[in-house]
Scaffold this motif. Structure first.
Motif, PDB file in Angstrom:
ATOM      1  N   SER A  63       0.828  -1.204   0.000  1.00 57.74           N
ATOM      2  CA  SER A  63       0.000   0.000   0.000  1.00 57.74           C
ATOM      3  C   SER A  63       0.864   1.257   0.000  1.00 57.74           C
ATOM      4  CB  SER A  63      -0.922  -0.020   1.224  1.00 57.74           C
ATOM      5  OG  SER A  63      -1.625   1.175   1.329  1.00 57.74           O
ATOM      6  N   HIS A  64       1.904   1.275   0.830  1.00 51.92           N
ATOM      7  CA  HIS A  64       2.789   2.436   0.888  1.00 51.92           C
ATOM      8  C   HIS A  64       3.600   2.591  -0.399  1.00 51.92           C
ATOM      9  CE1 HIS A  64       1.669   2.837   5.038  1.00 51.92           C
ATOM     10  NE2 HIS A  64       2.327   3.968   5.080  1.00 51.92           N
ATOM     11  N   LEU A  65       4.037   1.492  -0.972  1.00 54.43           N
ATOM     12  CA  LEU A  65       4.764   1.549  -2.231  1.00 54.43           C
ATOM     13  C   LEU A  65       3.870   2.097  -3.341  1.00 54.43           C
ATOM     14  CD1 LEU A  65       7.280   0.984  -3.928  1.00 54.43           C
ATOM     15  CD2 LEU A  65       6.413  -1.341  -4.269  1.00 54.43           C
ATOM     16  N   GLU A  66       2.620   1.625  -3.391  1.00 57.48           N
ATOM     17  CA  GLU A  66       1.689   2.118  -4.405  1.00 57.48           C
ATOM     18  C   GLU A  66       1.440   3.611  -4.226  1.00 57.48           C
ATOM     19  OE1 GLU A  66      -1.612  -0.494  -3.732  1.00 57.48           O
ATOM     20  OE2 GLU A  66      -0.828  -2.031  -5.091  1.00 57.48           O
ATOM     21  N   LEU A  67       1.268   4.050  -2.983  1.00 52.16           N
ATOM     22  CA  LEU A  67       1.058   5.469  -2.706  1.00 52.16           C
ATOM     23  C   LEU A  67       2.285   6.276  -3.105  1.00 52.16           C
ATOM     24  CD1 LEU A  67      -0.595   7.793  -1.499  1.00 52.16           C
ATOM     25  CD2 LEU A  67       0.368   7.192   0.729  1.00 52.16           C
ATOM     26  N   PHE A  68       3.466   5.785  -2.744  1.00 54.56           N
ATOM     27  CA  PHE A  68       4.700   6.478  -3.112  1.00 54.56           C
ATOM     28  C   PHE A  68       4.827   6.588  -4.625  1.00 54.56           C
ATOM     29  CE2 PHE A  68       9.006   6.188  -4.708  1.00 54.56           C
ATOM     30  CZ  PHE A  68       9.523   7.373  -4.233  1.00 54.56           C
ATOM     31  N   PHE A  72       5.073   9.939  -6.624  1.00 55.23           N
ATOM     32  CA  PHE A  72       6.357  10.188  -7.296  1.00 55.23           C
ATOM     33  C   PHE A  72       6.163  10.393  -8.797  1.00 55.23           C
ATOM     34  CE2 PHE A  72      10.257   8.678  -9.383  1.00 55.23           C
ATOM     35  CZ  PHE A  72      11.235   9.421  -8.725  1.00 55.23           C
ATOM     36  N   PHE A  73       5.447   9.463  -9.429  1.00 56.33           N
ATOM     37  CA  PHE A  73       5.347   9.509 -10.888  1.00 56.33           C
ATOM     38  C   PHE A  73       4.333  10.531 -11.395  1.00 56.33           C
ATOM     39  CE2 PHE A  73       7.334   5.307 -10.292  1.00 56.33           C
ATOM     40  CZ  PHE A  73       8.486   5.539 -11.019  1.00 56.33           C
ATOM     41  N   SER A  74       3.441  11.029 -10.533  1.00 57.73           N
ATOM     42  CA  SER A  74       2.474  12.028 -10.978  1.00 57.73           C
ATOM     43  C   SER A  74       2.880  13.447 -10.595  1.00 57.73           C
ATOM     44  CB  SER A  74       1.086  11.713 -10.405  1.00 57.73           C
ATOM     45  OG  SER A  74       1.083  11.895  -9.006  1.00 57.73           O
ATOM     46  N   ALA A  75       3.965  13.602  -9.862  1.00 61.46           N
ATOM     47  CA  ALA A  75       4.391  14.926  -9.407  1.00 61.46           C
ATOM     48  C   ALA A  75       4.754  15.815 -10.593  1.00 61.46           C
ATOM     49  CB  ALA A  75       5.587  14.796  -8.462  1.00 61.46           C
ATOM     50  N   SER A  76       4.381  17.078 -10.494  1.00 58.33           N
ATOM     51  CA  SER A  76       4.745  18.027 -11.552  1.00 58.33           C
ATOM     52  C   SER A  76       6.184  18.499 -11.374  1.00 58.33           C
ATOM     53  CB  SER A  76       3.788  19.217 -11.552  1.00 58.33           C
ATOM     54  OG  SER A  76       3.808  19.861 -10.307  1.00 58.33           O
ATOM     55  N   GLU A  77       6.700  18.363 -10.175  1.00 62.10           N
ATOM     56  CA  GLU A  77       8.094  18.703  -9.896  1.00 62.10           C
ATOM     57  C   GLU A  77       8.983  17.556 -10.367  1.00 62.10           C
ATOM     58  OE1 GLU A  77      10.557  20.330  -6.011  1.00 62.10           O
ATOM     59  OE2 GLU A  77       8.393  20.109  -5.938  1.00 62.10           O
ATOM     60  N   ALA A  78      10.136  17.901 -10.913  1.00 63.16           N
ATOM     61  CA  ALA A  78      11.073  16.870 -11.378  1.00 63.16           C
ATOM     62  C   ALA A  78      11.680  16.165 -10.161  1.00 63.16           C
ATOM     63  CB  ALA A  78      12.164  17.516 -12.221  1.00 63.16           C
ATOM     64  N   ALA A  88      22.155   3.632  -9.786  1.00 65.02           N
ATOM     65  CA  ALA A  88      21.163   3.984 -10.799  1.00 65.02           C
ATOM     66  C   ALA A  88      20.246   5.081 -10.287  1.00 65.02           C
ATOM     67  CB  ALA A  88      20.346   2.749 -11.165  1.00 65.02           C
ATOM     68  N   LEU A  89      19.529   5.679 -11.231  1.00 65.63           N
ATOM     69  CA  LEU A  89      18.551   6.714 -10.926  1.00 65.63           C
ATOM     70  C   LEU A  89      17.186   6.253 -11.403  1.00 65.63           C
ATOM     71  CD1 LEU A  89      20.459   9.776 -12.450  1.00 65.63           C
ATOM     72  CD2 LEU A  89      20.541   8.995 -10.102  1.00 65.63           C
ATOM     73  N   VAL A  90      16.172   6.504 -10.583  1.00 67.05           N
ATOM     74  CA  VAL A  90      14.780   6.297 -10.980  1.00 67.05           C
ATOM     75  C   VAL A  90      14.165   7.692 -10.992  1.00 67.05           C
ATOM     76  CG1 VAL A  90      12.562   5.262 -10.374  1.00 67.05           C
ATOM     77  CG2 VAL A  90      14.685   4.008  -9.931  1.00 67.05           C
ATOM     78  N   PHE A  91      13.510   8.035 -12.118  1.00 67.34           N
ATOM     79  CA  PHE A  91      13.027   9.405 -12.259  1.00 67.34           C
ATOM     80  C   PHE A  91      11.591   9.426 -12.771  1.00 67.34           C
ATOM     81  CE2 PHE A  91      15.296   8.188 -16.098  1.00 67.34           C
ATOM     82  CZ  PHE A  91      14.403   8.517 -17.111  1.00 67.34           C
ATOM     83  N   ASN A  92      10.923  10.570 -12.520  1.00 66.58           N
ATOM     84  CA  ASN A  92       9.560  10.745 -13.014  1.00 66.58           C
ATOM     85  C   ASN A  92       9.587  11.446 -14.378  1.00 66.58           C
ATOM     86  OD1 ASN A  92      10.040  13.404 -12.309  1.00 66.58           O
ATOM     87  ND2 ASN A  92       8.328  13.574 -10.885  1.00 66.58           N
ATOM     88  N   ASP A  93       8.404  11.600 -14.983  1.00 63.58           N
ATOM     89  CA  ASP A  93       8.306  12.210 -16.315  1.00 63.58           C
ATOM     90  C   ASP A  93       8.811  13.650 -16.322  1.00 63.58           C
ATOM     91  OD1 ASP A  93       7.275   9.890 -17.375  1.00 63.58           O
ATOM     92  OD2 ASP A  93       5.184  10.556 -17.292  1.00 63.58           O
ATOM     93  N   ALA A  94       8.506  14.401 -15.258  1.00 59.74           N
ATOM     94  CA  ALA A  94       8.947  15.797 -15.207  1.00 59.74           C
ATOM     95  C   ALA A  94      10.472  15.887 -15.229  1.00 59.74           C
ATOM     96  CB  ALA A  94       8.385  16.479 -13.951  1.00 59.74           C
TER      97      ALA A  94
END
Length: 184
Positions: A63-68, A72-78, A88-94
């Motif tokens: 549940s916490h991983l799904e929330l994170f 993380f992936f919907s944030a407008s901030e990079a 390695a780096l894991v990054f969002n779309d922004a």
């Protein structure tokens, strides 16, 4: 005495079934078996409880991983998670948009690959790489601003990621503040 033990006593030892010491032995055996049955039931219950707790913890973690991930992936901030263990780096779309990373990376890039790309955005990449190396030992949060060679200003905030007191990576949040800087 357990009924089955009594039946077995009469069946296999009919001549001894009336002797007190033999009967006492069977009674002691019956008590021992009952105690072991109780221990088995207790162990089974303990395993059931432990299994329930593990399932609860797994559900909680999922549940916490799904929330994170949703955050993380919907944030407008990079945002970028730096993982020192995986290098390695894991990054969002922004973040991908900010650094013009190809969609084919799927939100993850090796550290060396990113540093190669990142260096092309900086006037003096060696200075920033030295800063990164010095900051590697720093375990507290820090922030700052970067001027890119295309004229954009980027504000960064960095939070440590620790596990059992050991630094395992960092979470970087980056924001293009070019317009803010121009209006100063």
């Amino acid at each position: 005495m357990h009924k089955k033990l009594e039946e077995l006593l009469h069946k296999f030892f009919p001549e001894h079934s009336d002797q007190d010491d033999f009967y006492d032995f069977i009674q002691a055996l019956d008590t021992l078996i009952s105690e072991k049955d109780d221990e088995i039931l207790l162990l089974e219950r303990s395993v059931d409880l432990a299994s329930d707790v593990l399932q609860e913890r797994e559900s909680f973690a999922i549940s916490h991983l799904e929330l994170f991930e949703a955050t993380f992936f919907s944030a407008s901030e990079a945002l970028v998670l730096v993982d020192f263990e995986k290098n390695a780096l894991v990054f969002n779309d922004a973040f991908g948009d900010l650094w013009q990373l190809p969609d084919s990376l799927g939100g993850e890039i090796p550290m060396s690959g990113f540093l190669d790309i990142f260096g092309t955005f900086l006037e003096n990449p060696e200075n920033f790489l030295q800063f990164l190396q010095r900051s590697h030992a720093q375990t507290e949060a820090f922030s700052g601003e970067l001027l890119l060679n295309d004229g954009r200003w980027i504000r960064y905030n960095v939070r440590p990621r620790k596990r059992h007191g050991k630094l395992i990576g960092r979470l970087w949040s980056l924001l293009d503040i070019t317009e803010e800087r121009r209006t100063r």
